[in-house]
Design a protein around this motif. Structure first.
Motif, mmCIF file in Angstrom:
data_model
loop_
_atom_site.group_PDB
_atom_site.id
_atom_site.type_symbol
_atom_site.label_atom_id
_atom_site.label_comp_id
_atom_site.label_asym_id
_atom_site.label_seq_id
_atom_site.Cartn_x
_atom_site.Cartn_y
_atom_site.Cartn_z
ATOM 1 N N GLN A 27 -6.916 3.498 2.672
ATOM 2 C CA GLN A 27 -7.102 4.894 2.241
ATOM 3 C C GLN A 27 -7.263 5.833 3.426
ATOM 4 O O GLN A 27 -6.941 7.016 3.325
ATOM 5 N N TYR A 69 -0.957 6.082 -6.699
ATOM 6 C CA TYR A 69 -2.269 5.442 -6.612
ATOM 7 C C TYR A 69 -2.811 5.590 -5.189
ATOM 8 O O TYR A 69 -2.071 5.609 -4.229
ATOM 9 N N ASN A 70 -4.117 5.670 -5.103
ATOM 10 C CA ASN A 70 -4.751 5.792 -3.799
ATOM 11 C C ASN A 70 -5.978 4.890 -3.727
ATOM 12 O O ASN A 70 -7.001 5.246 -3.176
ATOM 13 N N ASP A 71 -5.876 3.697 -4.285
ATOM 14 C CA ASP A 71 -7.022 2.789 -4.358
ATOM 15 C C ASP A 71 -6.831 1.534 -3.504
ATOM 16 O O ASP A 71 -7.382 0.491 -3.799
ATOM 17 N N ASP A 72 -6.069 1.627 -2.416
ATOM 18 C CA ASP A 72 -5.811 0.456 -1.579
ATOM 19 C C ASP A 72 -6.818 0.370 -0.432
ATOM 20 O O ASP A 72 -7.706 1.190 -0.293
ATOM 21 N N ASP A 73 -6.661 -0.663 0.375
ATOM 22 C CA ASP A 73 -7.559 -0.875 1.520
ATOM 23 C C ASP A 73 -7.273 0.075 2.676
ATOM 24 O O ASP A 73 -8.048 0.156 3.613
ATOM 25 N N ARG A 133 2.398 1.709 -3.467
ATOM 26 C CA ARG A 133 1.409 2.227 -4.419
ATOM 27 C C ARG A 133 1.154 3.712 -4.168
ATOM 28 O O ARG A 133 0.902 4.465 -5.107
ATOM 29 N N ARG A 134 1.203 4.129 -2.908
ATOM 30 C CA ARG A 134 1.025 5.549 -2.611
ATOM 31 C C ARG A 134 2.164 6.376 -3.212
ATOM 32 O O ARG A 134 1.951 7.469 -3.689
ATOM 33 N N ALA A 154 0.837 -1.204 0.000
ATOM 34 C CA ALA A 154 0.000 0.000 0.000
ATOM 35 C C ALA A 154 0.875 1.259 0.000
ATOM 36 O O ALA A 154 0.572 2.228 -0.718
#
Length: 186
Positions: A110, A104-108, A99-100, A96
């Motif tokens: 947020q 991206y900001n579409d993880d569990d 990805r940040r 996560a």
């Protein structure tokens, strides 16, 4: 008179019956040697430790301490479960955070900021490492337990060796004294 005939006939039959018993054998009494100790195998602790190193709990089975086997597997299995669980959570937090960093900001996660993701990674990484240490520790403890238990099975404990309290009179005043005596009877 009527009852005397059957009773006398009964006694006559009982008295004339010959009984056959077993023939009497001459028995030789052999005195058991009480000073002889059982044979001690010095390799027994090493075998038990080797068996436990190959498969946890096998050394306890070799020592015939079957009740310890579930404890060994429970300790190692619980530690292994927490290792796997903390490793999975560590990787989730790390992925996560990566990805940040990529935007991206579409993880569990947020609802967490970047500092909390880093703190979560460190927390689960520390717990994962600690769980791995517990797995190794319980594995080594399993080996040590099998070795020590096999060594103590050969330890001589019998009734001739005892420690008991005793009350004895003092030499000068003849007042009772309390003490422990170590007794060994030959």
């Amino acid at each position: 008179m009527n009852k005397i005939v059957p009773i006398s006939l009964l006694f006559f039959l009982i008295g004339t019956v010959s009984l056959f018993a077993q023939a009497k054998k001459d028995t030789v009494l052999v005195v058991k040697d009480t000073t002889k100790y059982p044979e001690i195998d010095p390799l027994t602790p090493a075998k038990a430790a080797f068996y436990s190193a190959i498969l946890p709990g096998l050394g306890q089975a070799y020592n015939k301490k079957y009740w310890k086997i579930p404890l060994v597997y429970g300790a190692i299995g619980t530690s292994l479960y927490f290792y796997i669980d903390n490793n999975k959570k560590y990787h989730n937090y790390r992925d996560a955070y990566k990805r940040r960093l990529e935007g991206y900001n579409d993880d569990d996660y947020q609802f967490l900021d970047d500092d909390r993701l880093i703190a979560g990674q460190k927390f689960y990484q520390r717990n994962r490492d600690l769980s791995a240490l517990f797995v190794v520790g319980f594995y080594v403890l399993n080996i040590i337990d099998a070795n020590v238990d096999a060594a103590l099975i050969q330890f001589n404990v019998n009734e001739r060796l005892s420690v008991r309290p005793e009350i004895y009179p003092a030499d000068v005043t003849f007042k009772p004294n309390v003490g422990l005596t170590f007794n060994y009877h030959f």
